[in-house]
Design a protein around this motif. Structure first.
Motif, PDB file in Angstrom:
ATOM      1  N   ILE A 445      50.676  23.536  44.040  1.00 46.15           N
ATOM      2  CA  ILE A 445      50.749  24.374  42.803  1.00 46.15           C
ATOM      3  C   ILE A 445      51.313  23.550  41.858  1.00 46.15           C
ATOM      4  CG2 ILE A 445      51.126  26.751  41.850  1.00 46.15           C
ATOM      5  CD1 ILE A 445      48.976  26.782  44.055  1.00 46.15           C
ATOM      6  N   LEU A 446      50.662  23.252  40.765  1.00 42.42           N
ATOM      7  CA  LEU A 446      51.328  22.384  39.580  1.00 42.42           C
ATOM      8  C   LEU A 446      52.476  23.377  39.089  1.00 42.42           C
ATOM      9  CD1 LEU A 446      51.353  19.737  37.807  1.00 42.42           C
ATOM     10  CD2 LEU A 446      49.870  21.047  36.357  1.00 42.42           C
ATOM     11  N   THR A 447      53.705  22.854  38.989  1.00 43.36           N
ATOM     12  CA  THR A 447      54.745  23.649  38.635  1.00 43.36           C
ATOM     13  C   THR A 447      55.565  22.853  37.452  1.00 43.36           C
ATOM     14  OG1 THR A 447      54.949  24.770  40.838  1.00 43.36           O
ATOM     15  CG2 THR A 447      56.935  24.968  39.275  1.00 43.36           C
ATOM     16  N   ASP A 448      55.921  23.519  36.462  1.00 44.97           N
ATOM     17  CA  ASP A 448      56.754  23.144  35.449  1.00 44.97           C
ATOM     18  C   ASP A 448      58.345  22.894  36.027  1.00 44.97           C
ATOM     19  OD1 ASP A 448      58.279  22.283  33.181  1.00 44.97           O
ATOM     20  OD2 ASP A 448      57.868  24.144  32.141  1.00 44.97           O
ATOM     21  N   PRO A 449      58.928  21.922  36.182  1.00 50.43           N
ATOM     22  CA  PRO A 449      60.418  21.995  36.999  1.00 50.43           C
ATOM     23  C   PRO A 449      61.552  22.508  36.185  1.00 50.43           C
ATOM     24  CG  PRO A 449      59.429  19.786  36.458  1.00 50.43           C
ATOM     25  CD  PRO A 449      58.370  20.544  36.067  1.00 50.43           C
ATOM     26  N   LEU A 450      61.120  22.548  34.697  1.00 47.38           N
ATOM     27  CA  LEU A 450      62.132  23.258  33.833  1.00 47.38           C
ATOM     28  C   LEU A 450      62.193  24.918  33.778  1.00 47.38           C
ATOM     29  CD1 LEU A 450      61.600  20.593  30.659  1.00 47.38           C
ATOM     30  CD2 LEU A 450      63.326  20.807  32.513  1.00 47.38           C
ATOM     31  N   THR A 451      60.848  25.578  33.735  1.00 47.03           N
ATOM     32  CA  THR A 451      60.736  26.840  33.727  1.00 47.03           C
ATOM     33  C   THR A 451      60.302  27.501  34.950  1.00 47.03           C
ATOM     34  OG1 THR A 451      58.497  26.576  32.939  1.00 47.03           O
ATOM     35  CG2 THR A 451      60.289  26.497  31.268  1.00 47.03           C
ATOM     36  N   GLY A 452      59.493  26.864  35.764  1.00 48.44           N
ATOM     37  CA  GLY A 452      59.118  27.480  37.098  1.00 48.44           C
ATOM     38  C   GLY A 452      57.744  27.972  36.885  1.00 48.44           C
ATOM     39  N   ASP A 453      57.094  27.780  35.547  1.00 48.73           N
ATOM     40  CA  ASP A 453      55.751  28.243  35.447  1.00 48.73           C
ATOM     41  C   ASP A 453      54.613  27.449  36.199  1.00 48.73           C
ATOM     42  OD1 ASP A 453      56.793  29.945  33.605  1.00 48.73           O
ATOM     43  OD2 ASP A 453      56.284  28.487  31.530  1.00 48.73           O
ATOM     44  N   THR A 454      53.600  27.877  36.797  1.00 47.82           N
ATOM     45  CA  THR A 454      52.903  27.361  37.682  1.00 47.82           C
ATOM     46  C   THR A 454      51.440  27.473  36.829  1.00 47.82           C
ATOM     47  OG1 THR A 454      52.309  29.341  38.784  1.00 47.82           O
ATOM     48  CG2 THR A 454      53.900  27.812  39.356  1.00 47.82           C
ATOM     49  N   LEU A 455      50.421  26.927  37.298  1.00 52.09           N
ATOM     50  CA  LEU A 455      49.088  26.467  36.749  1.00 52.09           C
ATOM     51  C   LEU A 455      48.123  27.439  37.740  1.00 52.09           C
ATOM     52  CD1 LEU A 455      47.234  25.064  34.443  1.00 52.09           C
ATOM     53  CD2 LEU A 455      46.765  23.285  36.377  1.00 52.09           C
ATOM     54  N   ASP A 456      47.358  28.275  37.055  1.00 50.23           N
ATOM     55  CA  ASP A 456      46.521  28.850  37.915  1.00 50.23           C
ATOM     56  C   ASP A 456      45.418  28.334  38.291  1.00 50.23           C
ATOM     57  OD1 ASP A 456      48.060  31.192  37.126  1.00 50.23           O
ATOM     58  OD2 ASP A 456      46.490  32.163  36.214  1.00 50.23           O
ATOM     59  N   LYS A 457      44.723  28.745  39.447  1.00 44.66           N
ATOM     60  CA  LYS A 457      43.543  28.340  40.179  1.00 44.66           C
ATOM     61  C   LYS A 457      42.265  29.258  39.714  1.00 44.66           C
ATOM     62  CE  LYS A 457      45.540  25.248  43.649  1.00 44.66           C
ATOM     63  NZ  LYS A 457      44.913  23.910  43.337  1.00 44.66           N
ATOM     64  N   MET A 458      41.061  28.834  39.192  1.00 47.27           N
ATOM     65  CA  MET A 458      39.984  29.436  38.980  1.00 47.27           C
ATOM     66  C   MET A 458      39.468  30.215  40.318  1.00 47.27           C
ATOM     67  SD  MET A 458      37.879  27.415  36.358  1.00 47.27           S
ATOM     68  CE  MET A 458      37.140  28.940  35.538  1.00 47.27           C
ATOM     69  N   SER A 459      39.662  29.489  41.562  1.00 47.59           N
ATOM     70  CA  SER A 459      39.281  30.212  42.649  1.00 47.59           C
ATOM     71  C   SER A 459      40.278  31.327  43.159  1.00 47.59           C
ATOM     72  CB  SER A 459      39.216  29.394  43.918  1.00 47.59           C
ATOM     73  OG  SER A 459      40.414  28.621  44.125  1.00 47.59           O
ATOM     74  N   TRP A 460      41.275  31.506  42.474  1.00 52.68           N
ATOM     75  CA  TRP A 460      41.968  32.643  42.872  1.00 52.68           C
ATOM     76  C   TRP A 460      41.456  34.096  42.265  1.00 52.68           C
ATOM     77  CZ3 TRP A 460      47.617  30.610  41.139  1.00 52.68           C
ATOM     78  CH2 TRP A 460      48.211  29.772  42.004  1.00 52.68           C
ATOM     79  N   TYR A 461      40.575  33.919  41.284  1.00 50.84           N
ATOM     80  CA  TYR A 461      39.939  35.195  40.494  1.00 50.84           C
ATOM     81  C   TYR A 461      38.875  35.200  41.438  1.00 50.84           C
ATOM     82  CZ  TYR A 461      42.955  34.085  36.851  1.00 50.84           C
ATOM     83  OH  TYR A 461      44.278  33.998  36.130  1.00 50.84           O
ATOM     84  N   THR A 462      38.851  36.082  42.518  1.00 53.77           N
ATOM     85  CA  THR A 462      37.653  36.547  43.475  1.00 53.77           C
ATOM     86  C   THR A 462      36.547  37.361  42.669  1.00 53.77           C
ATOM     87  OG1 THR A 462      39.072  38.542  43.966  1.00 53.77           O
ATOM     88  CG2 THR A 462      39.367  36.610  45.223  1.00 53.77           C
ATOM     89  N   PRO A 463      35.385  37.170  43.350  1.00 54.57           N
ATOM     90  CA  PRO A 463      34.028  37.725  42.481  1.00 54.57           C
ATOM     91  C   PRO A 463      34.343  39.270  42.613  1.00 54.57           C
ATOM     92  CG  PRO A 463      33.536  36.065  43.908  1.00 54.57           C
ATOM     93  CD  PRO A 463      35.139  36.190  44.386  1.00 54.57           C
ATOM     94  N   ARG A 464      33.809  39.948  41.506  1.00 59.47           N
ATOM     95  CA  ARG A 464      33.606  41.436  41.300  1.00 59.47           C
ATOM     96  C   ARG A 464      32.190  41.757  40.869  1.00 59.47           C
ATOM     97  NH1 ARG A 464      39.261  42.419  37.807  1.00 59.47           N
ATOM     98  NH2 ARG A 464      40.778  42.316  39.293  1.00 59.47           N
ATOM     99  N   LYS A 465      31.824  43.119  41.494  1.00 67.63           N
ATOM    100  CA  LYS A 465      30.666  43.521  41.111  1.00 67.63           C
ATOM    101  C   LYS A 465      30.876  44.536  39.797  1.00 67.63           C
ATOM    102  CE  LYS A 465      26.963  46.574  42.756  1.00 67.63           C
ATOM    103  NZ  LYS A 465      26.287  47.573  44.085  1.00 67.63           N
ATOM    104  N   TYR A 466      30.143  44.167  38.763  1.00 70.09           N
ATOM    105  CA  TYR A 466      30.393  44.910  37.531  1.00 70.09           C
ATOM    106  C   TYR A 466      29.693  46.060  37.483  1.00 70.09           C
ATOM    107  CZ  TYR A 466      30.604  45.933  32.441  1.00 70.09           C
ATOM    108  OH  TYR A 466      31.008  46.755  31.302  1.00 70.09           O
ATOM    109  N   ILE A 467      30.146  47.232  37.115  1.00 69.34           N
ATOM    110  CA  ILE A 467      29.454  48.401  36.848  1.00 69.34           C
ATOM    111  C   ILE A 467      29.114  48.466  35.769  1.00 69.34           C
ATOM    112  CG2 ILE A 467      29.730  50.945  37.467  1.00 69.34           C
ATOM    113  CD1 ILE A 467      32.045  50.297  39.322  1.00 69.34           C
ATOM    114  N   MET A 468      27.637  48.336  35.590  1.00 67.67           N
ATOM    115  CA  MET A 468      27.012  48.655  34.180  1.00 67.67           C
ATOM    116  C   MET A 468      27.350  50.008  33.585  1.00 67.67           C
ATOM    117  SD  MET A 468      23.210  47.847  33.075  1.00 67.67           S
ATOM    118  CE  MET A 468      22.394  49.313  33.973  1.00 67.67           C
TER     119      MET A 468
END
Length: 496
Positions: A445-468
């Motif tokens: 996980i890419l992390t900023d050593p100064l602030t601890g902020d991390t870079l998100d991964k797109m695969s973390w956003y699991t699929p969802r079934k949208y309700i029309m």
């Protein structure tokens, strides 16, 4: 009140009487909402006289003026962008002055100024023109929109989802999936109007709203013209993109495609069943027409001839085509296709994937010379926004992982460039941490050593079934209040 290109100050004719911070906004919004719901109900009942009376009452109210000023000068994205007069109202004091002046003026006597023409680039290399009205014109347009929209929300077709309250792109995406999942509606007419917003017939639009109390003011807005590079141009057709009223007027003009194609609905206990030879999905000026046979889809241009002529529209030869479901088609950034296994799938389109990569490339290049914290700060909004849009393509999870790999390769090169004299082991220890919160697990996980902020991964956003959204439901329908309240939190089903 004076609006000049070099002045951002408006001076009221009398002392200020309004304290912006003391306004009871909940009471203001309740009044506006109550009248809009009554307009919707009267329009649904086809009581045209009551609709007009309620529209007048709303547009004359202080609550509508206050709401419009707040939306134009505080809420909307263009609040800092002036029109040709250079006027902006960015402080509470300026808003107070603006309100005290406008509430003493008669809206029906207003003479709109020309819009300021700006250009923004499109992905095909061309540019899209925007017409930016003055702040005062935007406020009056917003008041008109508040009164006109509820009446038309009671009439609009359920297949129209662009620029409408309570609806979004995914409603059209989901409708497309329902149309193709059986494999029966396998022929698709991919339609696109050529320069839709620039060519819509003023005469047709005005004829549709001839009963509206401020019909004449709407006509003035349509004919106000625009200033491009210091030169004034008249407008005899079209609605300028950038005006607050334009999307609604465009929807009013484009209304009627279902009727043209002979589509009707039969209500069942649980849903509304469409009937006819065709199915439609429209988002603003982009639309799809589905048919079961090639013969039926080939006559669509003929069926649309009168519809197009009345509205002053022509189909774009570049973007309009007939496609079979097995070939696939693109719509709103997604690709729809039926595969050999008999399953219809939605995935992010190749153009969307390419555009995302280009935006990632730009962020990395513009971040050279900056630290990792700047890179993370710039990348995360793009990753989150794109992943949240794509995640409703149930079969797009592989594409999300591919984009993670693409970002990883760019990150690897970025860090090697940032620390060209350091070993990869040193870089790994400085910038990468492990994460395992029960949902996300990774040692890189890419992390900023100064602030601890991390870079998100797109695969973390699991699929969802949208309700029309259900059929022709509208937030202006008071009986559907609970439906839309629950929809704020339950517009999808997790596929985890």
């Amino acid at each position: 009140m004076s609006f000049t290109p070099n002045s951002n100050i408006c001076e009221p004719a009398k002392p200020i009487t309004t304290d912006w911070k003391s306004i009871k906004w909940n009471k203001v919004y309740r009044y506006v909402t109550s009248l809009q719901r009554r307009i919707y109900r009267a329009s649904r009942n086809n009581d045209r006289k009551k609709v007009r009376d309620l529209q007048r009452q709303l547009m004359r109210s202080d609550s509508a003026l206050l709401t419009a000023i707040k939306r134009v000068t505080q809420v909307n994205k263009g609040k800092y962008t002036p029109g040709i007069d250079g006027f902006k109202a960015t402080s509470d004091k300026a808003r107070e002055e603006l309100y005290d002046i406008l509430k003493c003026m008669k809206m029906k006597l207003h003479r709109p100024k020309p819009a300021l023409r700006k250009y923004i680039p499109k992905k095909n290399g061309k540019s899209r023109s925007l017409g930016i009205p003055t702040i005062k014109d935007r406020i009056y347009q917003e008041i008109i929109r508040m009164a006109l929209e509820p009446a038309w929300e009671a009439k609009f077709e359920p297949t129209s989802n662009g620029f409408r309250p309570g609806r979004r792109q995914h409603d059209s995406v989901r409708r497309n999936y329902y149309n193709i999942q059986s494999g029966q509606w396998c022929w698709i007419f991919e339609g696109d109007f050529q320069s839709c917003f620039d060519t819509l017939s003023h005469e047709f639009i005005l004829n549709q709203i001839r009963d509206f109390p401020h019909y004449t003011l709407v006509k003035r807005f349509l004919e106000a013209g625009y200033v491009d590079n210091g030169v004034f141009h008249e407008t005899s057709q079209g609605t300028p993109q950038g005006g607050l009223l334009s999307p609604l007027l465009a929807n009013i003009a484009l209304h009627g495609m279902e009727k043209t194609l002979g589509i009707s609905y039969k209500e069942s206990p649980s849903r509304f069943i469409p009937k006819g030879k065709y199915r439609v999905s429209r988002f603003a000026d982009d639309f799809l027409i589905f048919a079961k046979t090639k013969e039926d889809i080939e006559v669509v241009p003929k069926l649309l001839e009168t519809y197009l002529k009345e509205r002053g529209l022509i189909l774009s030869e570049e973007k309009t085509k007939i496609t079979h479901l097995s070939e696939g088609f693109n719509f709103l950034g997604f690709n729809f296709k039926r595969y050999k296994d008999g399953i219809s799938r939605i995935r992010p389109s190749k153009d969307s994937l390419k555009k995302f990569k280009e935006e990632v490339d730009y962020i990395f290049k513009s971040s050279y010379g900056h630290n990792v914290g700047v890179l993370i700060h710039r990348l995360n909004p793009l990753i989150r926004g794109t992943a949240n849009y794509w995640r409703y393509a149930i079969y797009g999870i592989k594409d999300l992982s591919k984009m993670d790999n693409y970002i990883w390769n760019k990150t690897f090169n970025f860090l090697n460039r940032l620390h060209s004299n350091k070993s990869w082991k040193w870089i790994k220890n400085k910038y990468f941490t492990s994460k395992n919160d029960g949902i996300h697990h990774s040692n890189w996980i890419l992390t900023d050593p100064l602030t601890g902020d991390t870079l998100d991964k797109m695969s973390w956003y699991t699929p969802r079934k949208y309700i029309m959204i259900k059929h022709d439901y509208s937030p202006y329908d008071g009986d559907k209040k609970e439906y839309f309240e629950s929809r704020k939190h339950k517009f999808y089903i997790s596929t985890r």
